[in-house]
Write an enzyme that holds these catalytic residues in place. Structure first.
Site, mmCIF file in Angstrom:
data_model
loop_
_atom_site.group_PDB
_atom_site.id
_atom_site.type_symbol
_atom_site.label_atom_id
_atom_site.label_comp_id
_atom_site.label_asym_id
_atom_site.label_seq_id
_atom_site.Cartn_x
_atom_site.Cartn_y
_atom_site.Cartn_z
ATOM 1 N N HIS B 240 0.866 -1.174 0.000
ATOM 2 C CA HIS B 240 0.000 0.000 0.000
ATOM 3 C C HIS B 240 0.904 1.225 0.000
ATOM 4 O O HIS B 240 1.867 1.281 0.763
ATOM 5 C CB HIS B 240 -0.874 -0.021 1.261
ATOM 6 N N ARG B 260 -6.473 10.395 -0.136
ATOM 7 C CA ARG B 260 -6.348 10.822 -1.532
ATOM 8 C C ARG B 260 -7.715 10.902 -2.205
ATOM 9 O O ARG B 260 -7.964 11.779 -3.017
ATOM 10 C CB ARG B 260 -5.397 9.882 -2.282
#
Lengths: 153, 618
Positions: B240, B260
């Site tokens: 990740h 994000r």
């Protein structure tokens, strides 16, 4: 880096005693990190529950210097460098071993909570219609991570 | 001599191992079909890894952008997986996910709402439209609590803090039971079952920097392998892009992709928004090329393209890695992730409350004012137990697998949000098919006492031997080996050295010694998990060495780029007759041409097709 002193309860519900440990502590460490270090280096069979290490699962509940806390969210810099840190189980619950307690009462209670029934009239072909302002309050209660700290009174 | 008649035996038509989202979904479905269902778990109920999931579950509900459709979700999933996904699994996932999410709401999940009062959906990497049904940044908690509450009212028997040790098989090699150990007492228990479902999660604990909890030791892979099952795609390990990097003690803890999704940007130490420099050709036509366009997208302009921070995880993780390597990293070797300049403090606290809290407490940093430092962390296994797409049964009859421990759905790289929906969809399919399988069996198979004796002897010898290697040290050595040699960027020589070290650790493991008694002994539990973690690590490293290309999450510095030839194969691993790990390149099935057409069509053509289809419906 500094050597820090720990006292940890070792034993079961019937008998036990505090064991003293000393270990290196680095910047940013939480109490759970130190317990893991002690476990790996000095006390391989020291029993402790944990999972997420990020305050989301509610597994590592214990009393740290007498206060109910999540060990994964308790930073070492909350305590003075020369202070000995005493760690025990949450005293509300019977001890299984060391820092692990029997919390099965909560799972019995869980079974008694009635299942949710949504109002059929709120159902549409796109799912249920509920507004954010109406679910705000419910969502607040659903943040409970079942750490049981609040029962330690 | 061990008398196995003294060991308690429990019978269930369907026995499930693992009580995360997949295991609970399977248990609910199986028990709703009237078969006796039990579920064993290493932790307590409600603490499994699912509880840590943050961002949401992907399903083409179309609540925020009505243009969404299962075909577009399917196309996104295949492109994210670099077309190595089992096509049929990606299709099942995209078509079934919406109804399972709505069912979860019916069972009591309280999702965040749209203005019209429907389940709200947020943007995430690789998803064309806002698609993730979510609850702030604690979606996993909502999911596991809902399934837990629904499950216990349905009469599922739960067995907590019970470690599965190994499968029992009948004379035909079919799964017929499992030997487990109660963590509290160290006593053994035999479960007899007509079918068994593994929902045991992944194996991220093989790496030093990981977002995974202690439970993630590849137990399902190890036990399935020992029982003769095929494993597949183990070389695809997702790093990740955004784990915490500082302080060191929290390195690896997840920072949700929702940061994000809600507009967070990635910067290097020169203040450059570097993701604009890392847009792969495949995604160029659908990605913004200026900050201005990205800002318009965030403001809701439907014609603006997505910011490059929302590219797939493999791409973003490699980009951060590159920036750090080039000397443009943050002070502690990561990148800066900034949401403070993109959203109001109030918005951040409402949409990302647990991130706000996590940084405040663990890093003494206020994310509404300052950027976070983030870097790649081992997060997810795309590979796992090879299963049949429709039934989820493994190559061992009677053994089913779902969730992270199963292979195929995500191909070479998983999209964020596709995991929680995977748990709902394939958990359901596993539960259904395991129940049907059990219903077709007239009786339980006999338990072979020799198998039980062997399993128990292997387990207790770790406690009983006089002296030997410290399990914590072995685990730490394995972690640093995997981190250094089987990491995010791989080469032949490093992989070979990694495998050599794993072989040496396997030797040392033969003498592993747990001190203390059998009651709740973490050293013993650690030693038991290591067996599975070593099998997992070896499978990962050997598969990574064999796949001479870079695809999705598997990056070979010595074999850059996707190789067309390798798209034809999966790497399948099992235990050879000589007891050694055997790897083979297995040719993939020809996909349904209609699925190929959907996945390969341009987004404009596909969207037009959907509009026309919907007109036809009216």
């Amino acid at each position: 880096m500094a050597k820090r002193k720990f006292r940890i309860y070792r034993g079961d519900n019937a008998k036990g005693e505090f064991a003293d440990y000393e270990t290196e502590v680095q910047e940013g460490m939480v109490v759970l990190d130190v317990i893991h270090r002690i476990q790996a280096e000095q006390a391989n069979d020291l029993a402790v529950r944990w999972n997420c290490k990020a305050g989301k699962c509610g597994s590592c509940s214990m009393e740290i210097n007498g206060k109910p806390k999540l060990a994964c969210m308790t930073r070492m810099n909350e305590y003075q460098e020369d202070q000995t840190i005493t760690v025990t189980t949450l005293k509300t619950f019977p001890v299984i071993k060391d820092l692990v307690t029997d919390v099965s009462w909560n799972y019995e209670q869980n079974k008694k909570i009635k299942p949710v029934k949504l109002h059929p009239q709120a159902k549409s072909d796109r799912g249920y219609v509920m507004y954010q302002e109406d679910v705000d309050r419910v969502q607040e209660f659903r943040k409970c991570i079942e750490c049981y700290l609040c029962q330690d009174i | 001599m061990l008398d196995i008649s003294e060991i308690k035996t429990i019978e269930h038509d369907v026995l499930i191992v693992g009580a995360g989202g997949a295991g609970l979904s399977a248990a609910i479905e199986a028990s709703s079909r009237g078969v006796s269902t039990g579920i064993v778990m290493k932790s307590m109920l409600g603490k499994a890894h699912t509880v840590m999931a943050e961002g949401g579950m992907a399903a083409a509900l179309g609540n925020v952008d009505a243009r969404d459709h299962w075909k577009i979700h399917f196309r996104d999933t295949m492109r994210g997986g670099k077309f190595l996904n089992v096509w049929r699994m990606a299709e099942l996932h995209a078509t079934i996910a919406p109804e399972r999410v709505k069912l979860l709401e019916e069972w009591g999940a309280v999702f965040d709402r749209t203005k019209k009062g429907l389940i709200n959906q947020r943007n995430f990497g690789g998803h064309r439209y806002p698609r993730l049904a979510h609850v702030g940044d604690r979606t996993g908690l909502e999911m596991i609590r809902t399934l837990q509450d629904h499950g216990i009212h349905q009469g599922i028997e739960t067995y907590m803090e019970c470690t599965a040790l190994d499968l029992l098989t009948d004379e035909n090699g079919a799964a017929c039971g499992i030997v487990c150990m109660w963590r509290e007492t160290g006593n053994f228990v035999i479960f007899r079952a007509k079918s068994i479902v593994f929902a045991t999660g992944g194996g991220g604990r093989a790496w030093e920097v990981t977002s995974n909890s202690w439970e993630y030791t590849g137990d399902g892979y190890g036990m399935a392998y020992e029982a003769g099952a095929d494993l597949m795609d183990l070389e695809f390990n997702q790093f990740h892009p955004t784990g915490m990097v500082w302080p060191l003690s929290v390195r690896g803890i997840l920072v949700t992709e929702s940061v994000r999704g809600e507009g967070g940007i990635l910067l290097n130490n020169e203040g450059t928004r570097f993701m604009f420099n890392y847009v792969p050709d495949r995604f160029r036509a659908e990605t913004a090329d200026t900050k201005e366009e990205a800002a318009r997208w965030l403001a809701g302009d439907p014609d603006a393209r997505r910011p490059p921070e929302l590219l797939t995880r493999d791409v973003v993780a490699r980009a951060i890695n590159e920036e750090v390597k080039a000397g443009r990293g943050s002070p502690h070797g990561g990148a800066f992730l900034n949401i403070a300049t993109q959203r109001s403090a109030e918005d951040i606290k409402r949409k990302l409350p647990s991130m706000y809290h996590q940084f405040k407490v663990l890093a003494e940093l206020d994310i509404t004012k300052e950027p976070m430092e983030v870097g790649p962390t081992c997060h997810y296994f795309m590979g796992g137990i090879k299963v049949d797409a429709d039934t989820t049964m493994s190559s061992v009859p009677g053994l089913f697998a779902c969730g992270e421990c199963a292979a195929g759905m995500h191909g070479a790289n998983r999209l964020g949000g596709n995991s929680l929906s995977d748990l709902l969809v394939f958990g359901y399919l596993s539960g259904k098919n395991a129940a049907v399988y059990a219903q077709n069996m007239s009786s339980y198979a006999e338990v072979d006492p020799d198998q039980v004796t062997n399993i128990i002897r292997n387990t207790t010898s770790i406690l009983n031997r006089e002296s030997g290697a410290n399990p914590y040290n072995l685990h730490a050595e394995l972690e640093s080996n995997m981190q250094a040699n089987v990491g995010i960027i791989r080469t032949k020589s490093e992989l070979e050295s990694g495998i050599a070290q794993i072989e040496a650790l396997k030797k040392e493991y033969e003498t592993v010694k747990a001190k203390g008694a059998s009651q709740f002994n973490p050293g013993w539990h650690e030693a038991l998990a290591l067996r599975n973690l070593l099998i997992t690590s070896e499978a990962v490293a050997r598969a990574a060495l064999l796949r001479e290309e870079s695809r999705g999450a598997h990056t070979r510095a010595d074999f850059p780029g996707e190789q067309k030839e390798w798209l034809q194969y999966n790497i399948v691993i099992n235990k050879g007759n000589n007891g050694k790990m055997a790897l083979k390149k297995v040719e993939r099935f020809n996909p349904d041409p209609e699925l190929v057409r959907i996945a390969e069509s341009s987004i404009e053509d596909l969207e037009k097709e959907i509009v026309d289809e919907r007109k036809g419906d009216v």
